[in-house]
Design a protein around this motif. Structure first.
Motif, PDB file in Angstrom:
ATOM      1  N   LEU A 524       0.828  -1.207   0.000  1.00 54.23           N
ATOM      2  CA  LEU A 524       0.000   0.000   0.000  1.00 54.23           C
ATOM      3  C   LEU A 524       0.859   1.252   0.000  1.00 54.23           C
ATOM      4  N   SER A 525       1.962   1.225   0.740  1.00 51.60           N
ATOM      5  CA  SER A 525       2.846   2.388   0.827  1.00 51.60           C
ATOM      6  C   SER A 525       4.295   1.915   0.917  1.00 51.60           C
ATOM      7  N   PRO A 526       4.992   1.860  -0.228  1.00 51.31           N
ATOM      8  CA  PRO A 526       6.391   1.404  -0.208  1.00 51.31           C
ATOM      9  C   PRO A 526       7.305   2.252   0.672  1.00 51.31           C
ATOM     10  N   ASN A 527       6.859   3.457   1.046  1.00 53.88           N
ATOM     11  CA  ASN A 527       7.671   4.336   1.890  1.00 53.88           C
ATOM     12  C   ASN A 527       7.364   4.192   3.373  1.00 53.88           C
ATOM     13  N   PHE A 528       6.556   3.214   3.745  1.00 55.80           N
ATOM     14  CA  PHE A 528       6.161   3.031   5.141  1.00 55.80           C
ATOM     15  C   PHE A 528       7.275   2.274   5.876  1.00 55.80           C
ATOM     16  N   ALA A 529       8.162   3.028   6.532  1.00 52.32           N
ATOM     17  CA  ALA A 529       9.361   2.447   7.134  1.00 52.32           C
ATOM     18  C   ALA A 529       9.030   1.408   8.197  1.00 52.32           C
ATOM     19  N   LEU A 530       8.006   1.663   9.011  1.00 52.93           N
ATOM     20  CA  LEU A 530       7.681   0.724  10.083  1.00 52.93           C
ATOM     21  C   LEU A 530       7.197  -0.616   9.530  1.00 52.93           C
ATOM     22  N   GLY A 531       6.589  -0.601   8.349  1.00 51.72           N
ATOM     23  CA  GLY A 531       6.190  -1.857   7.729  1.00 51.72           C
ATOM     24  C   GLY A 531       7.393  -2.696   7.349  1.00 51.72           C
ATOM     25  N   HIS A 532       8.405  -2.069   6.770  1.00 46.92           N
ATOM     26  CA  HIS A 532       9.621  -2.794   6.410  1.00 46.92           C
ATOM     27  C   HIS A 532      10.340  -3.292   7.668  1.00 46.92           C
ATOM     28  N   TYR A 533      10.340  -2.493   8.719  1.00 49.02           N
ATOM     29  CA  TYR A 533      10.966  -2.931   9.970  1.00 49.02           C
ATOM     30  C   TYR A 533      10.246  -4.146  10.544  1.00 49.02           C
ATOM     31  N   ALA A 534       8.906  -4.110  10.547  1.00 43.09           N
ATOM     32  CA  ALA A 534       8.155  -5.239  11.102  1.00 43.09           C
ATOM     33  C   ALA A 534       8.410  -6.510  10.297  1.00 43.09           C
ATOM     34  N   LEU A 535       8.547  -6.397   8.976  1.00 48.05           N
ATOM     35  CA  LEU A 535       8.909  -7.558   8.163  1.00 48.05           C
ATOM     36  C   LEU A 535      10.269  -8.100   8.578  1.00 48.05           C
ATOM     37  N   SER A 536      11.220  -7.215   8.812  1.00 47.92           N
ATOM     38  CA  SER A 536      12.542  -7.633   9.270  1.00 47.92           C
ATOM     39  C   SER A 536      12.447  -8.338  10.615  1.00 47.92           C
TER      40      SER A 536
END
Length: 662
Positions: A524-536
């Motif tokens: 939905l938002s490739p710039n959503f940093a917290l989403g990438h962190y949660a995936l990590s």
């Protein structure tokens, strides 16, 4: 009084001990002085030649001549103000009175924090436009810079006047004089007209107010702007002006009407911050189009996908730009809180993008940055710069709103402010502060039950209670799941809602569902940093450790100063453990533990990683630090906190046994 003063607001003037200093008539000399006075760091000679000279026979020779004349005007026997080191040039004006530097410092401090006397002094500095009367032919780079500075200081002037009028006794002659200047300076600023009308009505000068209203209506109609809301506001002021202060009249009449102004894309909620991204400008010739327009479209789209705040639609901002309306003026017409603007330059072999984020009512530059890349792969470069711009704008607005909310009385907060007050407490990462955050998120939802981000914040506080064992884990996990579900029901396209659900599902040991929700968040938002962190975070324990490292790096690239930076670093450390890379794990864990808000679980990651790397003394130091607050902490507590696969459990138990945490 300073020995030397430099006036750049109005025609350029230099005086020493009150006596004018003569300058040669050269326009390039004046342009050079102004540019160096405002430069935040030394400027290369090549940049100055590119800026001011249209490839003359000897640009460096002309630059040397200008610098020699500046030395004659500015230098003193005991103080050399024109500094040339290597290939760079700078001015030392620290002990001088320079009007534009005084205004810049005030704007950086915050116009709203200044007292009346300081505001009066600042208002008196504006003797005209920046470098009034100065134009350079065949110097497009300088002229673009000059236009931008004139816009900037005009916006500062309007902000000073607005704050000064609000601080003065209502209906005073001084207030009227400043109001006249304000509406002349910003003729389409609705707030300025309302303030002037209210003041005139309060003085009993209804006829003068009606004359002003008629003139303003003709002006608005000439620009094809709807005047009906302003006329309705005047009627409301006139009907109840008796005994009403300027501030109360202006605010009470403006708030319900401003959403109907035609330049804004639909109703604007007063409880949410709003942003307009004005079209970026190709600096060569100051034209729009091509690369700059595409860049603007991309940034508007990315910011809108974050759903953090209201983003004005591209049609509105491009329509205003077509009328050559300055960004700050456009921000006031659109009644937004922030305006982002920028320029794009393409000198040989480079792409340079400069961006500013401005708080409209205070004219304060909240954030500014210049990105320079070699355009080997133009689409990749634009994507990288766009990521940085979008993430920085979002983070800076959140910081400003969070800090502003902290200065208000809790009982006076609206939903948006209560949410940001909750964020401030949430990022302290202690049990007491987490409870305060829960309270403010609940307050935001009581005021606005459709606030998806507030539900996500509430879910985060319950998640923390479960993760940190600050409450019953099963109960808090259920509440985190419930709040995330409410967030999704309110706004299924909000990345924060899917982020909250992904984390809640992780608490319930539903890894596949967790990863699906988190991937949906970043889709939905490739710039959503917290989403990438949660995936990590999820991959680092029981998914793909290499994917965890990639997501950790990307989240930090998007948000390098994030309050959850310790988690991004810690997730990477755990991924390295699972890959058998213990020394790398130790280094990343140390970086995580060094963050000022790192909690006990982050220290535990460091202790286990250092132990596996054989750095036992450092590991025991972290173990001792943990046991100061949690005397019985052991490997079972650490492993029970996460969702490790059996191989990772065995590794961490091995590390714990080496330092007495087994």
């Amino acid at each position: 009084m300073p020995v030397l003063s430099v006036r750049l607001l109005g025609p350029l003037m230099i005086s020493r001990d009150g006596a004018p200093v003569a300058l040669p008539t050269s326009r390039k000399l004046r342009a050079l002085l102004a540019y160096l006075a405002l430069a935040p760091h030394p400027v290369s000679r090549s940049r100055l030649c590119e800026l001011l000279w249209d490839v003359p026979n000897d640009p460096r020779g002309e630059l040397r001549w200008c610098l020699s004349k500046l030395r004659g005007a500015l230098d003193m026997p005991a103080r050399r103000r024109v500094s040339t080191q290597g290939d760079t040039v700078a001015l030392d004006l620290d002990d001088c009175l320079v009007d534009v530097l005084e205004v810049s410092r005030a704007a950086a401090q915050g116009i709203g924090t200044l007292d009346v006397e300081r505001l009066r002094v600042l208002a008196g500095l504006f003797a005209g436009d920046f470098l009034d009367g100065l134009e350079l032919e065949r110097s497009p780079h300088f002229n673009s810079w000059l236009i931008a500075q004139r816009r900037r200081f005009s916006a500062c002037h309007a902000a000073v006047l607005e704050r000064l009028v609000a601080s003065l006794p209502a209906y005073s002659d001084e207030a009227i004089a400043h109001l006249d200047t304000w509406v002349e300076l910003a003729p389409f600023d609705t707030c300025g007209h309302l303030a002037l009308l209210s003041n005139l009505a309060g003085r009993g000068e209804v006829g003068a107010a009606e004359e002003h209203l008629a003139a303003a209506e003709r002006l608005f109609r000439s620009e094809e702007l709807d005047f009906a809301p302003l006329r309705a506001a005047w009627r409301a002021i006139r009907d109840r002006q008796s005994g009403t202060s300027l501030r109360t009249a202006c605010l009470s009449t403006l708030s319900p009407l401003v959403a109907t102004m035609p330049t804004a894309p639909g109703p604007v909620e007063p409880s949410h911050a709003s942003l307009a991204v004005m079209p970026f400008v190709e600096e060569s010739g100051g034209t729009r189009g091509g690369l700059a327009d595409g860049f603007t479209h991309d940034i508007i789209t990315r910011l809108a996908k974050l759903r953090d705040f209201f983003v004005i639609a591209r049609g509105s901002v491009f329509a205003l730009a077509e009328q050559n309306i300055a960004p700050e003026d456009a921000g006031r017409r659109l009644n937004v809180d922030y305006v982002a603007t920028g320029t794009v330059r393409s000198p040989s072999g480079r792409l340079i993008v400069s961006v500013e984020l401005i708080e409209v009512r205070s004219a304060r530059i909240v954030w500014a940055e210049t990105f320079e890349r070699r355009p080997d792969d133009i689409f990749s470069v634009l994507d990288d710069i766009g990521n940085s711009i979008v993430s920085s704008i979002s983070a800076e607005i959140e910081t400003v709103e969070r800090n502003r909310a902290m200065l208000k009385a809790p009982s006076s907060l609206n939903a948006w402010e209560a949410y940001h007050r909750g964020l401030w407490h949430m990022y302290r990462f202690t049990q007491a502060e987490n409870e305060q955050a829960r309270h403010f998120f609940a307050q935001a939802l009581q005021l606005d039950p459709t606030f998806a981000r507030a539900y996500a914040g509430l879910s985060f506080t319950h998640w923390q209670n479960a993760f940190q064992r600050w409450g019953d884990r099963d109960r808090e996990s259920a509440l985190a799941f419930e709040s995330a579900g409410h967030s999704l029901l309110v706004d299924d396209h909000n990345p924060a809602a899917h982020w909250a659900m992904g984390r809640a599902l992780w608490l319930r040991s539903e890894q596949d569902g967790s990863l699906l929700e988190l991937e949906r968040a970043v889709d939905l938002s490739p710039n959503f940093a917290l989403g990438h962190y949660a995936l990590s975070f999820v991959h680092s324990q029981s998914g793909d450790p290499r994917a965890a490292i990639g997501s950790s790096d990307h989240s930090r690239h998007l948000s390098p100063f994030d309050p959850l930076l310790f988690g991004m670093l810690g997730a990477r450390a755990m991924a390295h453990v699972r890959l058998g890379q213990f020394e790398e794990a130790a280094e990343w864990a140390l970086k995580a533990a060094a963050r000022p808000n790192a909690h006990a679980i982050i220290l535990a990651i460091a202790a286990h990683c250092l132990a596996l790397a054989g750095r036992l003394d450092e590991a025991r130091g972290f173990a001792a630090a943990i046991r100061k607050t949690r005397p019985d902490y052991c490997a079972d507590d650490f492993i029970g906190t996460f969702r490790f696969e059996p191989d990772a459990v065995a590794l961490f138990r091995q590390g714990a046994s080496r330092i007495g945490l087994n």
